[in-house]
Scaffold this active site. Structure first.
Site, short mmCIF file in Angstrom:
data_model
loop_
_atom_site.label_atom_id
_atom_site.label_comp_id
_atom_site.label_asym_id
_atom_site.label_seq_id
_atom_site.Cartn_x
_atom_site.Cartn_y
_atom_site.Cartn_z
N ARG A 135 0.82 -1.24 0.00
CA ARG A 135 0.00 0.00 0.00
C ARG A 135 0.85 1.27 0.00
NH1 ARG A 135 -3.54 -2.85 3.64
NH2 ARG A 135 -5.19 -3.77 2.38
N LYS A 168 3.54 11.95 -10.31
CA LYS A 168 2.67 11.13 -11.16
C LYS A 168 3.41 9.84 -11.48
CE LYS A 168 -0.30 14.33 -13.66
NZ LYS A 168 -0.62 14.92 -14.97
N GLU A 192 10.06 19.02 -23.65
CA GLU A 192 9.37 19.40 -22.40
C GLU A 192 9.93 20.71 -21.85
OE1 GLU A 192 6.72 17.76 -21.42
OE2 GLU A 192 6.94 15.60 -21.73
N LYS A 202 7.88 23.44 -12.58
CA LYS A 202 7.04 22.28 -12.28
C LYS A 202 6.72 22.23 -10.79
CE LYS A 202 5.74 17.68 -13.17
NZ LYS A 202 5.82 16.47 -13.94
N GLU A 242 -3.96 17.71 -9.97
CA GLU A 242 -4.53 18.17 -11.24
C GLU A 242 -6.03 18.43 -11.19
OE1 GLU A 242 -2.52 16.47 -14.69
OE2 GLU A 242 -4.38 16.68 -15.81
N ARG A 247 -2.54 22.33 -12.76
CA ARG A 247 -1.56 21.35 -13.21
C ARG A 247 -1.82 20.90 -14.65
NH1 ARG A 247 1.46 16.46 -9.91
NH2 ARG A 247 2.62 15.72 -11.70
N ASN A 271 0.04 19.69 -19.52
CA ASN A 271 -0.34 18.74 -20.57
C ASN A 271 -0.36 19.36 -21.96
OD1 ASN A 271 -0.70 16.73 -18.64
ND2 ASN A 271 -2.82 17.34 -18.26
N HIS A 277 0.06 17.25 -25.07
CA HIS A 277 -0.08 15.85 -24.65
C HIS A 277 -1.36 15.18 -25.16
CE1 HIS A 277 3.37 16.87 -22.26
NE2 HIS A 277 3.40 15.70 -21.65
N HIS A 294 -0.04 12.05 -26.78
CA HIS A 294 -0.37 10.73 -26.23
C HIS A 294 -1.14 9.91 -27.26
CE1 HIS A 294 0.02 11.71 -21.63
NE2 HIS A 294 1.17 11.60 -22.24
N HIS A 305 8.83 9.77 -26.45
CA HIS A 305 7.74 10.55 -25.86
C HIS A 305 7.88 12.04 -26.20
CE1 HIS A 305 4.76 11.92 -22.97
NE2 HIS A 305 5.67 12.68 -22.39
#
Ligand code: NAD
Ligand code: GLY
Length: 365
Positions: free
Chosen positions: A125, A147, A189, A231, A241, A245, A249, A252, A256, A269
């Site tokens: 956990r 993330k 980025e 960041k 987010e 935040r 993206n 993205h 993506h 990426h």
């Protein structure tokens, strides 16, 4: 040489990003790991290619301090950012007898940081982990902000959780062995931060490109530090987010989709994000909010960094819209886009008509 320390000030879980050329071979890295491990077992997760230059010397140093790190080696590649890879990490953690006080240390790029971070987030956990990123992309983006996750064949990062690292240790000298294509991909980025947040930084990065591409340590440290600062500030304000935040993206939604459509194999990426930023800037033009000069400046800087800027002719609008439906940013069937208002400012739009996406993609025909 330049050294920087940046706090990621999240209540109860704040941590420091340390940036210094040579950090990975200094006693500082041993001090941090020794103090975080508190004599519990450390499991280092890394790639084969990183063993000789970075991991073996670190293991020697840890052993000299009486620690006995366990190493789990994972082959490279975005197509391996999967649940199967994470399951093998759980096996390694169990073999290493990692308990709730154990420490996972990820030494690698964003793929390993995301997958290893997710394994740490979910094992027992959740146990603590440290990011020692080794690609430019991971230095400036993926190692910071918590993330973590993996891809599914249906879409990027569809499984994951927020789990902040206990420390981020960045040694820009690791970029000396990084293939040039990966260095350029990381620059996408960096350029993104200029467009979404900081006009003067966009101009500075453009001016520093020749030194960055020659791997000048001062220039690299400077852009890594400013990227991490931006960041960290965004994550401090909106860790999970709920609003701000989302500006991270930019590029993205399309990026993506392109990665998933091309089975995570055609583009790095950062390359997919470079194309995504250009397409999304054109979408911004099509709905009347992005000045064409902004797109033009973005394209010129990306081209100077030798990044791709053209949407591929063998991918259709229908494929993009279908992939977009599986994007985790999509809400109630509405695709979300981050679109430039000018260099240094963006907004998030969920009201982009399909016709604007089609029109933007047609500009590449
Ligand atoms: P990557 O992790 O696949 O690394 C690229 C390649 O470089 C790999 O082949 C790796 O073995 C090699 N490599 C790594 N360090 C090296 C070094 N110092 N010398 C030589 N080779 C080295 O790719 P990446 O671009 O670092 O990361 C991309 C991933 O990051 C994507 O999955 C993306 O979704 C994720 N990401 C996550 C976040 C986040 O906030 N969690 C943000 C941005 C991107
Ligand atoms: N790379 C997007 C984020 O960290 O939110």
């Amino acid at each position: 040489m330049s050294a920087y320390q940046i706090e990621v000030a999240i209540p109860d879980r704040s941590y420091t990003i340390e940036i210094a050329p040579g950090l990975l071979t200094s006693t500082r890295v041993l001090d941090v790991l020794e103090s975080l491990s508190k004599k519990s077992r450390i499991c280092i997760v890394t790639h084969p290619i990183l063993m000789n230059p970075y991991v073996l010397p670190l293991i020697e140093g840890l052993k000299e301090r009486g620690l006995d790190p366990f190493v789990h080696v994972v082959p490279s590649g975005e197509h391996r950012k999967t649940l199967a890879t994470v399951a093998r990490m759980y096996d390694a953690f169990i073999e290493a007898k990692l308990d709730r006080k154990g420490l996972v240390v990820v030494i690698g790029g964003g793929v390993l940081g995301d997958a290893g971070g997710f394994a740490a987030a979910s094992y027992l956990r959740g146990i603590r982990f440290v990011q020692i990123p080794t690609t430019l992309l991971a230095h400036v983006d993926s190692s910071v902000g918590g993330k973590t996750g993996v891809d599914l064949p249906q879409g990027k990062n569809l499984i994951g959780s927020f789990h902040q690292p206990s420390s981020v240790l960045i040694d820009p000298k690791t970029l000396q062995t990084l293939p040039i294509r990966e260095l350029r991909a990381g620059l996408a980025e960096v350029i993104k931060y200029g467009i979404i947040y900081d006009n003067p930084f966009f101009v500075k990065v453009d001016a520093l490109l020749p030194r960055i591409l020659k791997r000048d340590m001062d220039a690299l440290s400077e852009i890594i530090a400013r990227s991490c600062e931006i960041k960290a500030e965004v994550v401090r304000q909106d860790e999970t987010e709920q609003g701000l935040r989302a500006i991270l993206n930019f590029g993205h939604t399309i990026g993506h989709a392109l990665e998933a459509i091309t089975n995570y194999r055609r583009y790095k990426h950062g390359e997919a994000i470079a194309i995504g930023m250009v397409v999304e800037s054109r979408i911004g033009e099509c709905i009347g909010q992005t000045p064409p000069e902004t797109t033009q400046a973005l394209i010129q800087t990306l081209q100077r960094a030798k990044l791709p800027v053209a949407f591929p002719s063998d991918v259709s609008v229908e494929q993009v819209l279908e992939a977009g439906q599986r994007d985790k940013k999509t809400l109630g069937g509405l695709l979300h886009f981050v679109l430039p208002l000018r260099i240094g400012e963006v907004n998030v739009r969920s009201d982009v008509p399909t016709s604007a996406i089609e029109m933007a993609l047609q500009t590449f025909a």
